[in-house]
Design a protein around this motif. Structure first.
Motif, PDB file in Angstrom:
ATOM      1  N   PRO A 152       0.813  -1.226   0.000  1.00  0.00           N
ATOM      2  CA  PRO A 152       0.000   0.000   0.000  1.00  0.00           C
ATOM      3  C   PRO A 152       0.847   1.277   0.000  1.00  0.00           C
ATOM      4  O   PRO A 152       0.445   2.288  -0.595  1.00  0.00           O
ATOM      5  N   GLU A 156       0.702   4.277  -2.767  1.00  0.00           N
ATOM      6  CA  GLU A 156       0.621   5.691  -2.378  1.00  0.00           C
ATOM      7  C   GLU A 156       1.728   6.497  -3.043  1.00  0.00           C
ATOM      8  O   GLU A 156       1.505   7.612  -3.537  1.00  0.00           O
ATOM      9  N   ARG A 191      -6.563   0.701  -5.871  1.00  0.00           N
ATOM     10  CA  ARG A 191      -6.779   2.135  -5.702  1.00  0.00           C
ATOM     11  C   ARG A 191      -7.175   2.815  -7.011  1.00  0.00           C
ATOM     12  O   ARG A 191      -7.183   4.034  -7.094  1.00  0.00           O
TER      13      ARG A 191
END
Length: 373
Positions: A152, A156, A191
């Motif tokens: 993750p 990001e 995402r």
């Protein structure tokens, strides 16, 4: 009671020397260390070794461990699973060896794991990040964060920090690279991002022109580069020489200063993260000692190795203090159940799966140096 034991007890009671007893009490406490000290990952292994040697010297200068000398046995596994297994067997056959530190890659660390486990020697890898490493047995520990927890952060980095939507992922062709690329791809897609390329880079590869051409044709917004410093530096050089200005993000292995040295001006702007930053005032004592001894700053991998040996030695001290026999099994239990340790890479406190949770800091290459992002 045998005559020998009775005689020894009497002599000790009278305060007289007992042949063999003093020598036994003065036996060093042995720890094994293995990492790639030669080959294409040697710079990582050398930095591991430097920090472990520094800790060994500091410990012995301060009186050792309960008056006993700390003796580290250093071995070069060349990032070879076969060599790592051979070294593990050597450690298993070494009298009184109660801890092993190593190796750099999951592949080499896991090759040693069955032998160390059978010998009941706890193993702390400073950097093995494959999710399966500690699952092998209760004797495997690590100092860094596993890849599924880092994925993750990678998403990001490329989607939010570098503002990408279409991502290319050339990855290093080993267990670490494949797992990192796969988990990062899933995190990016979760995402809403798109991975337009995911392709392996062979160890020791030098010609990246076909890959650069493919990336140029796909025109991604960001390149994410889970590749070690040697191949990564050649790749970014050829990327920039081809006129490709796409931003590059990377995981923590490229926090190695060797990447800056090899890539030169083409490393400029690469965004990545680390669990250790040498300018942090909290780590000044360690940084100063390392720099005084080796003439250069430590990096994240230097620091992870320093914390690995520190955590292990703290466990050895705890076993001695408890009055229990100093065995690998008891050291393993002491590592697993130790209170939180504040080290140079943050807090080490193992959970039930022998995992740690540490904070990462974004850094970027600017004017040939790593600076806070």
């Amino acid at each position: 009671m045998t005559f020998r034991r009775a005689t020894a007890g009497l002599l000790l009671a009278l305060g007289l020397a007992v042949p063999g007893v003093a020598a036994q009490a003065a036996e060093p406490i042995r720890v094994g260390f293995f990492a790639p000290l030669t080959g294409n990952l040697a710079n990582f292994g050398e930095r591991f070794r430097d920090s472990v040697q520094l800790f060994e010297e500091q410990t012995n200068a301060a009186g050792g461990i309960d008056g006993r000398k700390l003796e580290v046995i250093y071995e070069d596994d060349r990032n070879s699973p076969k060599e790592a297994a051979s070294i593990a067997q050597k450690f298993a056959n070494t009298p009184d060896l109660v801890l092993a530190i190593g190796s750099f890659t999951t592949t080499a660390a896991l090759a040693a794991a069955p032998i160390l486990t059978e010998a009941k020697i706890p193993q702390i890898s400073p950097s093995s990040s494959h999710p399966d490493f500690p699952k092998f047995s209760p004797y495997q520990f690590r100092q860094n964060i596993r890849q599924d927890k880092l994925a993750p952060l990678h998403a990001e980095l490329v989607l939010e920090k570098l503002k990408g939507k279409k991502i290319a992922i050339p990855y290093f062709q080993d267990d670490w690279g494949q797992v990192t690329a796969t988990l990062t791809k899933a995190a990016i897609e979760a995402r809403g991002g798109e991975v337009v390329l995911i392709e392996p880079i062979a160890p020791n590869a030098r010609d990246f022109r076909p890959l650069v051409s493919k990336i140029k044709a796909l025109n991604p917004d960001v390149i994410f580069l889970p590749v070690h410093y040697q191949e990564a530096s050649a790749f970014v050089q050829q990327l920039r020489q081809a006129g490709v200005t796409i931003p590059v993000g990377a995981p923590d292995p490229l926090s190695n200063p060797k990447f800056l040295e090899l890539a030169g001006k083409d490393a400029e702007g690469v965004l990545l993260y680390t669990t250790f930053f040498p300018d942090d005032p909290k780590v000044k004592n360690y940084v100063d000692a390392y720099k005084e001894k080796y003439g250069r700053l430590p990096d994240q991998y230097s620091a992870l190795a320093y914390d690995s040996i520190a955590v292990g030695v703290n466990a050895i001290r705890a076993v001695i203090k408890s009055g229990k026999p100093l065995t690998g099994e008891n050291v393993r239990d002491a590592i697993a159940n130790a209170p939180a340790y504040e080290g140079v890479t943050g807090v080490t406190k193992y959970d039930d799966e022998r995992e740690v949770n540490k904070k990462s800091t974004y850094i970027i290459v600017k004017d040939g140096k790593y600076v806070l992002y």
